[in-house]
Design a protein around this motif. Structure first.
Motif, PDB file in Angstrom:
ATOM      1  N   PHE A  28      -4.987   4.047  -5.239  1.00  0.00           N
ATOM      2  CA  PHE A  28      -4.463   3.247  -4.130  1.00  0.00           C
ATOM      3  C   PHE A  28      -2.948   3.094  -4.216  1.00  0.00           C
ATOM      4  O   PHE A  28      -2.266   3.060  -3.186  1.00  0.00           O
ATOM      5  N   ALA A  32      -1.134   4.503  -0.976  1.00  0.00           N
ATOM      6  CA  ALA A  32      -0.347   3.541  -0.195  1.00  0.00           C
ATOM      7  C   ALA A  32       1.137   3.875  -0.272  1.00  0.00           C
ATOM      8  O   ALA A  32       1.865   3.763   0.722  1.00  0.00           O
ATOM      9  N   SER A  54       3.044  -1.785   3.762  1.00  0.00           N
ATOM     10  CA  SER A  54       2.345  -0.719   3.038  1.00  0.00           C
ATOM     11  C   SER A  54       3.065  -0.403   1.728  1.00  0.00           C
ATOM     12  O   SER A  54       2.429  -0.149   0.700  1.00  0.00           O
ATOM     13  N   GLU A  86      -2.466  -9.231  -4.032  1.00  0.00           N
ATOM     14  CA  GLU A  86      -3.217  -8.284  -3.211  1.00  0.00           C
ATOM     15  C   GLU A  86      -4.234  -9.012  -2.342  1.00  0.00           C
ATOM     16  O   GLU A  86      -4.346  -8.750  -1.135  1.00  0.00           O
ATOM     17  N   VAL A  90      -4.041  -9.027   1.705  1.00  0.00           N
ATOM     18  CA  VAL A  90      -5.065  -8.420   2.560  1.00  0.00           C
ATOM     19  C   VAL A  90      -5.714  -9.478   3.451  1.00  0.00           C
ATOM     20  O   VAL A  90      -6.059  -9.194   4.612  1.00  0.00           O
ATOM     21  N   VAL A 109      -1.809  -0.752   5.055  1.00  0.00           N
ATOM     22  CA  VAL A 109      -2.942  -0.566   4.145  1.00  0.00           C
ATOM     23  C   VAL A 109      -3.904  -1.751   4.277  1.00  0.00           C
ATOM     24  O   VAL A 109      -5.115  -1.601   4.189  1.00  0.00           O
ATOM     25  N   TRP A 110      -3.351  -2.934   4.526  1.00  0.00           N
ATOM     26  CA  TRP A 110      -4.160  -4.154   4.575  1.00  0.00           C
ATOM     27  C   TRP A 110      -4.611  -4.534   5.983  1.00  0.00           C
ATOM     28  O   TRP A 110      -5.280  -5.547   6.172  1.00  0.00           O
ATOM     29  N   GLY A 114      -8.275  -3.842   5.490  1.00  0.00           N
ATOM     30  CA  GLY A 114      -8.380  -2.551   4.816  1.00  0.00           C
ATOM     31  C   GLY A 114      -9.386  -1.615   5.434  1.00  0.00           C
ATOM     32  O   GLY A 114      -9.874  -0.698   4.753  1.00  0.00           O
ATOM     33  N   TYR A 117      -9.179   2.077   4.933  1.00  0.00           N
ATOM     34  CA  TYR A 117      -9.476   2.547   3.564  1.00  0.00           C
ATOM     35  C   TYR A 117     -10.886   2.118   3.141  1.00  0.00           C
ATOM     36  O   TYR A 117     -11.144   1.868   1.972  1.00  0.00           O
ATOM     37  N   TYR A 119     -12.474  -0.664   3.653  1.00  0.00           N
ATOM     38  CA  TYR A 119     -12.496  -2.065   3.235  1.00  0.00           C
ATOM     39  C   TYR A 119     -12.342  -2.250   1.727  1.00  0.00           C
ATOM     40  O   TYR A 119     -12.515  -3.343   1.202  1.00  0.00           O
ATOM     41  N   PRO A 121      -9.546  -2.333   0.092  1.00  0.00           N
ATOM     42  CA  PRO A 121      -8.475  -3.288  -0.226  1.00  0.00           C
ATOM     43  C   PRO A 121      -8.897  -4.760  -0.246  1.00  0.00           C
ATOM     44  O   PRO A 121      -8.262  -5.561  -0.920  1.00  0.00           O
TER      45      PRO A 121
END
Length: 140
Positions: A28, A32, A54, A86, A90, A109-110, A114, A117, A119, A121
């Protein structure tokens, strides 16, 4: 140095799940970071906040990775801070992208907790916090 003598090297990561957790954090951090780098280099003026978020996510993933890999008191504190930042990021960014989509013209990214990705994140910091709690010193 005394800390290493009293704690095996694998105490920071464990044998399997801890190493898998570290690997996911590293993947990640790279993904990211690469995403942010491309976005910042090619279209920064379109959504600077999203792209900088990001990049922040990449830095947080890298810090958590470093903390998990290092272990010991300092490593645990770095990993704990990374997981908490984090999780806060998120949840805040995920909520904002759902309630005020216009504020984020492009995904981070969040974004949407997420979703881009899978979810991961939103789940990853919870797993990281659980790992740190489960493997805290004195819980043999």
């Amino acid at each position: 140095m005394a800390e290493r003598a009293t704690r095996p090297r694998d105490a920071a990561l464990g044998s399997g799940p801890g190493r898998a957790l570290l690997a996911v954090y590293l993947v990640f951090a790279v993904s990211a970071g690469a995403r942010a780098g491309v976005q910042i280099a090619t279209k920064f003026d379109e959504a600077p906040v999203a792209y900088l978020l990001s990049a922040l996510a990449a830095a947080v993933y890298l810090a958590a990775s470093f903390g998990l890999a290092t272990g010991g008191r300092t490593g645990r504190r770095i990993a704990l801070a990374g997981c908490l930042v984090e999780l806060a990021g998120v949840l805040v960014v995920g909520t904002l992208t759902v309630t005020d989509a216009a504020a984020f013209p492009d995904d981070t990214v969040w974004s949407h907790f997420g979703s881009g990705y899978g979810y991961i994140p939103v789940v990853l910091p919870l797993i990281g916090l659980y790992w740190l709690w489960r493997n805290r010193p004195g819980t043999d």
